[in-house]
Design a protein around this motif. Sequence first.
Motif, mmCIF file in Angstrom:
data_model
loop_
_atom_site.group_PDB
_atom_site.id
_atom_site.type_symbol
_atom_site.label_atom_id
_atom_site.label_comp_id
_atom_site.label_asym_id
_atom_site.label_seq_id
_atom_site.Cartn_x
_atom_site.Cartn_y
_atom_site.Cartn_z
ATOM 1 N N ILE A 186 52.013 -31.791 63.193
ATOM 2 C CA ILE A 186 53.197 -32.725 63.559
ATOM 3 C C ILE A 186 54.372 -31.664 63.406
ATOM 4 N N ARG A 187 55.271 -31.700 64.616
ATOM 5 C CA ARG A 187 56.276 -30.613 64.462
ATOM 6 C C ARG A 187 57.566 -31.384 64.499
ATOM 7 N N PHE A 188 58.609 -31.001 63.511
ATOM 8 C CA PHE A 188 59.776 -31.511 63.479
ATOM 9 C C PHE A 188 60.954 -30.765 64.138
ATOM 10 N N HIS A 189 61.586 -31.604 65.124
ATOM 11 C CA HIS A 189 62.851 -30.603 65.773
ATOM 12 C C HIS A 189 63.873 -31.291 65.452
ATOM 13 N N GLY A 190 65.018 -30.607 64.838
ATOM 14 C CA GLY A 190 66.388 -31.125 64.730
ATOM 15 C C GLY A 190 67.359 -30.782 65.414
ATOM 16 N N GLY A 191 67.366 -29.548 65.957
ATOM 17 C CA GLY A 191 68.567 -28.905 66.783
ATOM 18 C C GLY A 191 69.332 -27.881 65.625
ATOM 19 N N ALA A 192 70.466 -27.241 66.318
ATOM 20 C CA ALA A 192 70.908 -26.150 65.721
ATOM 21 C C ALA A 192 71.678 -26.857 64.259
ATOM 22 N N PRO A 193 71.760 -26.049 63.247
ATOM 23 C CA PRO A 193 71.211 -24.758 63.174
ATOM 24 C C PRO A 193 69.608 -24.493 62.481
ATOM 25 N N TYR A 194 69.066 -25.752 62.619
ATOM 26 C CA TYR A 194 67.773 -25.792 62.136
ATOM 27 C C TYR A 194 66.578 -25.412 63.018
ATOM 28 N N GLU A 195 65.789 -24.588 62.265
ATOM 29 C CA GLU A 195 64.456 -24.403 63.116
ATOM 30 C C GLU A 195 63.470 -25.094 62.826
ATOM 31 N N ASP A 196 62.221 -25.247 63.859
ATOM 32 C CA ASP A 196 61.536 -26.177 64.005
ATOM 33 C C ASP A 196 60.383 -25.947 62.610
ATOM 34 N N ILE A 197 59.859 -27.338 62.125
ATOM 35 C CA ILE A 197 58.867 -27.146 60.925
ATOM 36 C C ILE A 197 58.032 -27.912 61.291
ATOM 37 N N ALA A 198 56.577 -27.475 61.100
ATOM 38 C CA ALA A 198 55.559 -27.986 61.326
ATOM 39 C C ALA A 198 54.519 -28.160 60.043
ATOM 40 N N PHE A 199 53.460 -29.141 60.043
ATOM 41 C CA PHE A 199 52.520 -29.232 59.085
ATOM 42 C C PHE A 199 51.294 -29.786 59.876
ATOM 43 N N LYS A 200 50.103 -29.237 59.271
ATOM 44 C CA LYS A 200 48.552 -29.809 59.864
ATOM 45 C C LYS A 200 48.368 -31.081 58.922
ATOM 46 N N ILE A 201 48.050 -32.173 59.808
ATOM 47 C CA ILE A 201 47.456 -33.234 59.160
ATOM 48 C C ILE A 201 46.214 -33.859 59.627
ATOM 49 N N ILE A 202 45.645 -34.865 58.987
ATOM 50 C CA ILE A 202 44.333 -35.337 59.760
ATOM 51 C C ILE A 202 44.725 -36.060 60.988
ATOM 52 N N ASN A 203 43.610 -35.930 61.979
ATOM 53 C CA ASN A 203 43.915 -36.426 63.182
ATOM 54 C C ASN A 203 43.204 -37.597 63.474
ATOM 55 N N LYS A 204 43.999 -38.785 63.155
ATOM 56 C CA LYS A 204 43.234 -40.078 63.176
ATOM 57 C C LYS A 204 44.459 -40.946 63.625
ATOM 58 N N GLU A 205 44.129 -42.009 64.406
ATOM 59 C CA GLU A 205 45.083 -43.023 65.038
ATOM 60 C C GLU A 205 45.873 -43.662 64.000
ATOM 61 N N TRP A 206 47.039 -43.822 64.458
ATOM 62 C CA TRP A 206 48.194 -44.289 63.509
ATOM 63 C C TRP A 206 48.304 -45.706 63.362
ATOM 64 N N ASN A 207 48.531 -46.314 62.434
ATOM 65 C CA ASN A 207 48.739 -47.933 62.605
ATOM 66 C C ASN A 207 50.604 -48.017 62.505
ATOM 67 N N ARG A 208 50.805 -48.353 63.783
ATOM 68 C CA ARG A 208 52.255 -48.353 64.026
ATOM 69 C C ARG A 208 52.947 -49.887 63.791
ATOM 70 N N SER A 209 52.373 -50.682 63.041
ATOM 71 C CA SER A 209 52.850 -51.774 62.480
ATOM 72 C C SER A 209 53.875 -51.572 61.416
ATOM 73 N N ARG A 210 54.981 -52.053 61.495
ATOM 74 C CA ARG A 210 55.917 -52.103 60.193
ATOM 75 C C ARG A 210 55.560 -52.422 58.868
ATOM 76 N N LYS A 211 54.566 -53.839 59.140
ATOM 77 C CA LYS A 211 54.086 -54.255 58.203
ATOM 78 C C LYS A 211 52.957 -53.586 57.340
ATOM 79 N N ARG A 212 52.490 -52.703 58.035
ATOM 80 C CA ARG A 212 51.690 -51.700 57.474
ATOM 81 C C ARG A 212 52.115 -50.142 56.908
ATOM 82 N N GLY A 213 53.576 -50.233 56.829
ATOM 83 C CA GLY A 213 54.071 -49.127 56.581
ATOM 84 C C GLY A 213 54.771 -48.217 57.347
#
Length: 236
Positions: A186-213
Amino acid sequence: EARLQKMAHGNGGAGGDRSYWRNVHEQLGVHLSKMTLSDIHSKMLVRQLERLEQKRDALKKKGADSNGDGKDSGDGKRKGLPDGVSEEFGNDEQEMGEADEITQANTKKSYSWQRKYKGRKPRYFNRVKTGYDWNKYNQTHYDHDNPPPKIVQGYKFNIFYPELVDPTKTPQYFIETADSDEFCIIRFHGGAPYEDIAFKIINKEWNRSRKRGFKCSFQRGILSVCFNFKSHWYRR
């Protein structure tokens, strides 16, 4: 800082030079103190926002329980737990640090703004959520006294972008492939003057329900991306 202190109080140079460097050293101390306070304030703000959200969710849950006259609502999550096991049993959160970052030095990523602005890495306050997955298989083979192995259930990312050159552009995140199918980046891109920052995470399907967090928002200079993984039920 040590070099400035030496120049400010050293014996070499004219008195005017020592006075100048003494002033620079004092201003540097003020700047570093402000950065530290800003970092502490950002983390306190994140914690406060999460506490407010937890209170809000608790009130909603209490209201739902009262509507049911105190009886078990019979939802799938509660019904699927073994006897004597609460929904929060075994849940835990651990803070992610620099060791969890993905180094992007090998990619030699360049930015269109790097000649005009000095790039810097954004601060962050990230956590990984772990707990027990009480699927059908684990319900059959484990119980409260002999729980199943803990697994990663989700993540909470809070990336700080307090000084964006263009605050009208919302920071984004991207999911990229990793060196193994079990993980992704997962890579985060903010824009100037911030560089991108990335992290390795588990590759599983997300629950995109707001009720589930699930949460994806950018407020007060903080990009918050929080999610839990979907539960896959075991069938014989």
